[in-house]
Design a protein around this motif. Structure first.
Motif, PDB file in Angstrom:
ATOM      1  N   VAL A  52       1.090  -0.865   0.342  1.00 33.69           N
ATOM      2  CA  VAL A  52       0.424  -0.198  -0.015  1.00 33.69           C
ATOM      3  C   VAL A  52       0.651   1.305  -0.177  1.00 33.69           C
ATOM      4  O   VAL A  52       1.083   2.759  -0.850  1.00 33.69           O
ATOM      5  CB  VAL A  52      -1.417  -0.233   1.364  1.00 33.69           C
TER       6      VAL A  52
ATOM      7  N   ARG B 152       0.970   4.071  -2.690  1.00 33.85           N
ATOM      8  CA  ARG B 152       0.638   5.952  -2.517  1.00 33.85           C
ATOM      9  C   ARG B 152       2.193   6.001  -3.610  1.00 33.85           C
ATOM     10  O   ARG B 152       1.651   6.819  -3.469  1.00 33.85           O
ATOM     11  CB  ARG B 152       0.736   5.684  -1.099  1.00 33.85           C
TER      12      ARG B 152
ATOM     13  N   MET C  89      -6.514   6.499  -2.494  1.00 29.61           N
ATOM     14  CA  MET C  89      -5.464   5.538  -1.886  1.00 29.61           C
ATOM     15  C   MET C  89      -5.576   5.483  -0.582  1.00 29.61           C
ATOM     16  O   MET C  89      -3.941   5.313   0.303  1.00 29.61           O
ATOM     17  CB  MET C  89      -4.238   5.902  -2.290  1.00 29.61           C
TER      18      MET C  89
ATOM     19  N   LEU D  27      -7.900   1.986   0.391  1.00 27.46           N
ATOM     20  CA  LEU D  27      -6.759   1.108   0.113  1.00 27.46           C
ATOM     21  C   LEU D  27      -6.258   0.773   1.235  1.00 27.46           C
ATOM     22  O   LEU D  27      -6.167  -0.393   1.183  1.00 27.46           O
ATOM     23  CB  LEU D  27      -5.414   1.413  -0.702  1.00 27.46           C
ATOM     24  N   LEU D  28      -6.075   0.895   2.545  1.00 28.25           N
ATOM     25  CA  LEU D  28      -5.739   1.047   3.770  1.00 28.25           C
ATOM     26  C   LEU D  28      -7.046  -0.063   4.734  1.00 28.25           C
ATOM     27  O   LEU D  28      -6.897  -1.574   4.672  1.00 28.25           O
ATOM     28  CB  LEU D  28      -5.775   1.316   4.814  1.00 28.25           C
TER      29      LEU D  28
ATOM     30  N   ALA E 289      -6.071  -3.628   3.172  1.00 31.06           N
ATOM     31  CA  ALA E 289      -5.013  -4.082   3.577  1.00 31.06           C
ATOM     32  C   ALA E 289      -4.741  -4.979   4.693  1.00 31.06           C
ATOM     33  O   ALA E 289      -4.650  -5.944   5.296  1.00 31.06           O
ATOM     34  CB  ALA E 289      -3.442  -3.124   3.609  1.00 31.06           C
TER      35      ALA E 289
END
Length: 232
Positions: free
Chosen positions: A170, A174, A197, A201-202, A205
């Motif tokens: 991640v 970024r 992002m 996106l976190l 993850a």
């Protein structure tokens, strides 16, 4: 003469005694501890205010707008009695980013600190795998108050290695995308990439982190259950 037989009466729960589990707040998920769904909005608004104000009024009004929105969001959390730590962290980030933009004299400088922080964080997470202390597991244990017994279990450590690699990916994604947009002077797209992002996106993850925690938890629980049987 024999001793009288002692009898024990089973303990009866006092119906008037309050249940200690009643009113207890459920444990927050890692994403909720970082601000929850509202954290995305609170992160997005100062960036949007900065980009819009910069496009129409210039850099200095954009800096004022971003800091003003961040202050307003912090005050709103205080009024609504919500956790203020995410808002204070966001306010600090906006203030530092605004200072960098003012110092560089460029709107894209607002995103410079965030871009390079991804390099630092990605390097730290990758290094934690090398030294066999994957940060995904350590952070998960700190947030949930669990012991670090998984460090002695190789499969568990491997699960958290995978989760840590997901977080490293991640940070790497970024940096690659946002650094390219920074060099292209695409401030608007840079703001969009930072938002898209960020928490979304976190969250992906974190699904890997939860997977690792569950796999590790099952292993450790089965080991704890088999130990008394082996001793018997």
């Amino acid at each position: 003469m024999t001793d009288p037989v002692r009898t024990t009466t089973p303990s009866v729960t006092d119906p008037d005694r309050p249940d200690p589990t009643v009113g207890r707040k459920p444990k927050q998920t890692p994403l909720e501890q970082m601000g929850g769904a509202s954290g995305l909005v609170y992160t997005m608004l100062p960036i949007v205010a900065f980009v819009l104000a910069n496009a129409s009024l210039g850099l200095t009004p954009a800096i004022v707008a971003a800091i003003g929105v961040a202050l307003a969001l912090t005050a709103l959390r205080l009024v609504r009695k919500e956790p203020v730590q995410p808002a204070l962290s966001g306010l600090f980030g906006v203030a530092v980013a605004s200072f960098v933009a003012w110092k560089t004299g460029s709107a894209k400088g607002y995103f410079l600190l965030g871009i390079w922080s991804n390099v630092v964080l990605g390097g730290i997470f990758l290094l934690s795998i090398v030294v066999r202390r994957p940060l995904a597991g350590i952070i998960w244990g700190a947030l949930n108050g669990t012991a670090a017994t998984w460090l002695k279990d190789k499969p568990s450590r491997r699960y958290y290695d995978i989760a840590t690699l997901a977080l490293t990916a991640v940070f790497a994604a970024r940096f690659v995308v946002q650094q390219w947009l920074y060099e292209e002077d695409a401030t608007g797209w840079l703001a969009f990439a930072k938002i898209a992002m960020g928490y979304p996106l976190l969250a992906l993850a974190l699904l890997v982190v939860v997977w690792a925690a569950r796999r590790s938890g099952k292993r450790l629980k089965s080991q704890d259950g088999s130990a008394p049987a082996a001793q018997a």
